[in-house]
Write an enzyme that holds these catalytic residues in place. Sequence first.
Site, PDB file in Angstrom:
ATOM      1  N   ASP A 108       0.100  16.434 -34.789  1.00 19.78           N
ATOM      2  CA  ASP A 108      -1.008  15.707 -35.420  1.00 19.78           C
ATOM      3  C   ASP A 108      -0.843  15.874 -36.939  1.00 19.78           C
ATOM      4  O   ASP A 108      -0.031  15.186 -37.547  1.00 19.78           O
ATOM      5  CB  ASP A 108      -2.296  16.335 -34.857  1.00 19.78           C
ATOM      6  CG  ASP A 108      -3.547  15.551 -35.150  1.00 19.78           C
ATOM      7  OD1 ASP A 108      -3.867  15.390 -36.328  1.00 19.78           O
ATOM      8  OD2 ASP A 108      -4.231  15.104 -34.213  1.00 19.78           O
ATOM      9  N   ASP A 164      -5.165  18.739 -23.452  1.00 22.69           N
ATOM     10  CA  ASP A 164      -6.526  19.026 -23.004  1.00 22.69           C
ATOM     11  C   ASP A 164      -7.590  18.554 -23.977  1.00 22.69           C
ATOM     12  O   ASP A 164      -7.334  18.359 -25.170  1.00 22.69           O
ATOM     13  CB  ASP A 164      -6.700  20.541 -22.829  1.00 22.69           C
ATOM     14  CG  ASP A 164      -6.751  21.265 -24.177  1.00 22.69           C
ATOM     15  OD1 ASP A 164      -5.782  21.137 -24.965  1.00 22.69           O
ATOM     16  OD2 ASP A 164      -7.761  21.930 -24.455  1.00 22.69           O
TER      17      ASP A 164
HETATM   18  P1  IMP Z   1      -1.651  19.866 -35.640  1.00 23.62           P
HETATM   19  O1  IMP Z   1      -1.503  21.320 -35.996  1.00 23.62           O
HETATM   20  O2  IMP Z   1      -2.732  19.189 -36.442  1.00 23.62           O
HETATM   21  O3  IMP Z   1      -0.347  19.095 -35.682  1.00 23.62           O
HETATM   22  O4  IMP Z   1      -2.217  19.801 -34.165  1.00 23.62           O
HETATM   23  C1  IMP Z   1      -1.418  20.123 -33.089  1.00 23.62           C
HETATM   24  C2  IMP Z   1      -2.204  20.646 -31.923  1.00 23.62           C
HETATM   25  O5  IMP Z   1      -3.540  20.107 -31.872  1.00 23.62           O
HETATM   26  C3  IMP Z   1      -1.533  20.216 -30.645  1.00 23.62           C
HETATM   27  O6  IMP Z   1      -0.568  21.165 -30.239  1.00 23.62           O
HETATM   28  C4  IMP Z   1      -2.695  20.084 -29.708  1.00 23.62           C
HETATM   29  O7  IMP Z   1      -2.974  21.334 -29.124  1.00 23.62           O
HETATM   30  C5  IMP Z   1      -3.850  19.666 -30.575  1.00 23.62           C
HETATM   31  N1  IMP Z   1      -4.023  18.198 -30.590  1.00 23.62           N
HETATM   32  C6  IMP Z   1      -3.817  17.343 -31.621  1.00 23.62           C
HETATM   33  N2  IMP Z   1      -4.091  16.079 -31.270  1.00 23.62           N
HETATM   34  C7  IMP Z   1      -4.468  16.124 -29.967  1.00 23.62           C
HETATM   35  C8  IMP Z   1      -4.876  15.104 -29.011  1.00 23.62           C
HETATM   36  O8  IMP Z   1      -4.937  13.890 -29.279  1.00 23.62           O
HETATM   37  N3  IMP Z   1      -5.186  15.569 -27.767  1.00 23.62           N
HETATM   38  C9  IMP Z   1      -5.121  16.874 -27.411  1.00 23.62           C
HETATM   39  N4  IMP Z   1      -4.756  17.849 -28.265  1.00 23.62           N
HETATM   40  C10 IMP Z   1      -4.434  17.469 -29.537  1.00 23.62           C
END
Ligand code: IMP
Length: 179
Positions: A108, A164
């Site tokens: 994300d 999830d």
């Molecule tokens: P980041 O650190 O912002 O890249 O977020 C990564 C983590 O957030 C992922 O490993 C997921 O656990 C969670 N995440 C981000 N987007 C989603 C989504 O659309 N559905 C479920 N989990 C998400």
Amino acid sequence: MSRIHLHDKTFETYIESKKIVDICARVGAEITKDFKDSGEIPVAICVLNGSIMFMGELMKHLDIDCEFASLRMASYEGTRSTGEVKELLGLTTDIKGRSVIVVEDIVDTGNTIVAICNELEAKGAKEVKVCTLFLKPDVYDKDRKIDYVGMEIENKFIVGFGLDYDQLGRNYPDIYILC
Ligand code: IMP
Ligand code: MG
């Protein structure tokens, strides 16, 4: 099109499992191609819990010698710092001097994957590659290259195939999107 209800939210079918399996086969072939004649045995690391189903499908499509390991990231607010601190837990394989492939469910903002890669490099990995089933390109704002991307998706919240919503929805073979 079917709908599921998790806690207080409703989700509808977004990507069917057949397509996800095809994506895993394509990504597996890409990794196979990169490591086939490299003379190296990489360590593929499953980031728990979200990547468990992705890894389970992906590993069937790796036609190379490969070791498997897992880790999880614990997040907590630092006592005096403003930012979130992330700590890597549970990795029991020695990755010093090894080529590592981090297998993530979704990238994300990229905060999680960058923290994981930094920790693995600090532990002496020779090379760290990133493999994610989903990427939200409109949100990802980090410089680190994402080596293997299953599918780019819009900036919406999805569940299923390991992902999830507040710990529910991981067991669905299809991907669902928030209504
Ligand atoms: P980041 O650190 O912002 O890249 O977020 C990564 C983590 O957030 C992922 O490993 C997921 O656990 C969670 N995440 C981000 N987007 C989603 C989504 O659309 N559905 C479920 N989990 C998400
Ligand atoms: Mg995750």
